[in-house]
Scaffold this active site. Structure first.
Site, PDB file in Angstrom:
ATOM      1  CB  CYS A  99      30.617  38.238  55.276  1.00 29.94           C
ATOM      2  SG  CYS A  99      31.655  39.341  54.304  1.00 29.94           S
ATOM      3  NE  ARG A 133      36.082  46.031  52.627  1.00 29.53           N
ATOM      4  CZ  ARG A 133      36.569  44.902  53.142  1.00 29.53           C
ATOM      5  NH1 ARG A 133      37.849  44.610  53.029  1.00 29.53           N
ATOM      6  NH2 ARG A 133      35.783  44.065  53.780  1.00 29.53           N
ATOM      7  CG  HIS A 213      27.273  41.553  56.601  1.00 31.80           C
ATOM      8  ND1 HIS A 213      27.810  40.795  57.607  1.00 31.80           N
ATOM      9  CD2 HIS A 213      28.278  41.753  55.720  1.00 31.80           C
ATOM     10  CE1 HIS A 213      29.088  40.559  57.337  1.00 31.80           C
ATOM     11  NE2 HIS A 213      29.397  41.123  56.201  1.00 31.80           N
TER      12      HIS A 213
HETATM   13  N1  GLN Z   1      37.459  39.982  55.905  1.00 29.03           N
HETATM   14  C1  GLN Z   1      36.667  39.474  54.828  1.00 29.03           C
HETATM   15  C2  GLN Z   1      36.764  40.293  53.553  1.00 29.03           C
HETATM   16  O1  GLN Z   1      37.017  41.465  53.606  1.00 29.03           O
HETATM   17  C3  GLN Z   1      35.218  39.325  55.279  1.00 29.03           C
HETATM   18  C4  GLN Z   1      34.572  40.643  55.594  1.00 29.03           C
HETATM   19  C5  GLN Z   1      33.254  40.498  56.256  1.00 29.03           C
HETATM   20  O2  GLN Z   1      32.965  39.520  56.949  1.00 29.03           O
HETATM   21  N2  GLN Z   1      32.443  41.533  56.114  1.00 29.03           N
HETATM   22  O3  GLN Z   1      36.580  39.777  52.482  1.00 29.03           O
END
Ligand code: GLN
Length: 263
Positions: A99, A133, A213
């Site tokens: 990520c 998101r 993840h």
């Molecule tokens: N901050 C990054 C995003 O939102 C990665 C998020 C994460 O590692 N879960 O894209």
């Protein structure tokens, strides 16, 4: 098992800052699977301001992080660790980014008026765009060489079978593969790199980035073993087999959560 180096040497980058959604569990998984096989495991960490030795480790790992923590790491990575990571990749060490860590293995992560530099090992660019998101359970199909090497059927070596990686994604950034980039896998369920392309993750040799993840490895023991074998420079069939009853159940449960049928 003929492993030339009896120790898997792992370096965790920014384990204090880049460790959301239990990404630390990936390191525990590697450690346990080595221990059960009598393979040594040496974990070193390198965080803000620490030096990084590009010749001292078999596997370099960077987990996910919030934008704020990522920003801190991006500057440090670029300034102090980029050269060592390029050296490590050039000699075939495994680099795994999850990520936020995946995003930083690319060229850049742009959000608002700011652009964080990446280390440029993956030919990708990530952009924080308007829109929700990308969140949810995800399953991808991945084809990696050597997975079945050592098996009875020698044709497996010529045509590796696709396998499933199952996990969970939560990212605001959309990652775009540039001309020279190869995706890690094809999205079966979930959003993947940008929610549109149908691809997830990126791979350049032994440098691998993914949005999964979960943490990733406890849900996908086969991939942990691929990483261990690749980092040690042995074929996966040379690793002693383990009783993976629980790991199998964890994988099945992650597949189901993503909406895939049992294997
Ligand atoms: N901050 C990054 C995003 O939102 C990665 C998020 C994460 O590692 N879960 O894209």
């Amino acid at each position: 098992m003929a492993v030339s180096s009896p120790i898997l040497r792992v370096c965790a980058l920014y384990p204090d800052l880049m460790n959301i959604y239990a990404d630390r569990g990936n390191l525990l998984m590697l450690e346990r699977r080595c221990a059960w096989r009598g393979i040594g495991f040496r974990l070193t960490s390198s965080s803000l301001g620490d030096p990084l030795d590009g010749s001292a480790h078999d596997l370099y790992y960077i987990g996910g992080g919030q934008d704020r923590d990522q920003r801190l790491c991006a500057g440090d990575l670029h300034e102090h660790k980029r050269t060592a990571l390029h050296e490590a990749a050039a000699r075939g060490a495994v680099l795994l980014g999850v990520c936020g860590g995946y995003q930083l293995l690319g060229h850049s992560y742009a959000l608002d008026d700011d652009e964080m530099p990446g280390v440029g090992l993956l030919d990708i660019r990530t952009v924080r765009e308007r829109g929700p998101r990308l969140i949810g359970n995800v399953a991808i199909e991945v084809t990696l060489e050597d997975l079945d090497a050592g098996g009875e059927d020698s044709t497996d070596r010529a045509a590796p079978k696709p396998r499933v990686l199952a996990g969970f994604e939560n990212h605001g950034g959309r990652t775009y593969l540039q001309a020279g980039a190869e995706p890690l896998g094809r999205v079966l369920k979930g959003h993947g790199n940008d929610g549109r392309s149908g691809y997830e993750g990126t791979r350049a040799g032994n440098v691998i980035g993914t949005y999964l993840h979960g943490p990733l490895l406890p849900k996908n023991a086969w991939f942990a073993d691929w990483l261990i074998a690749t980092a040690l420079g042995v074929e996966i069939g040379e690793l002693a087999s383990l009783d993976d009853e629980l790991e199998h159940r964890a994988h099945e449960s992650a597949r189901r959560a993503a909406g895939l049928a049992a294997a």
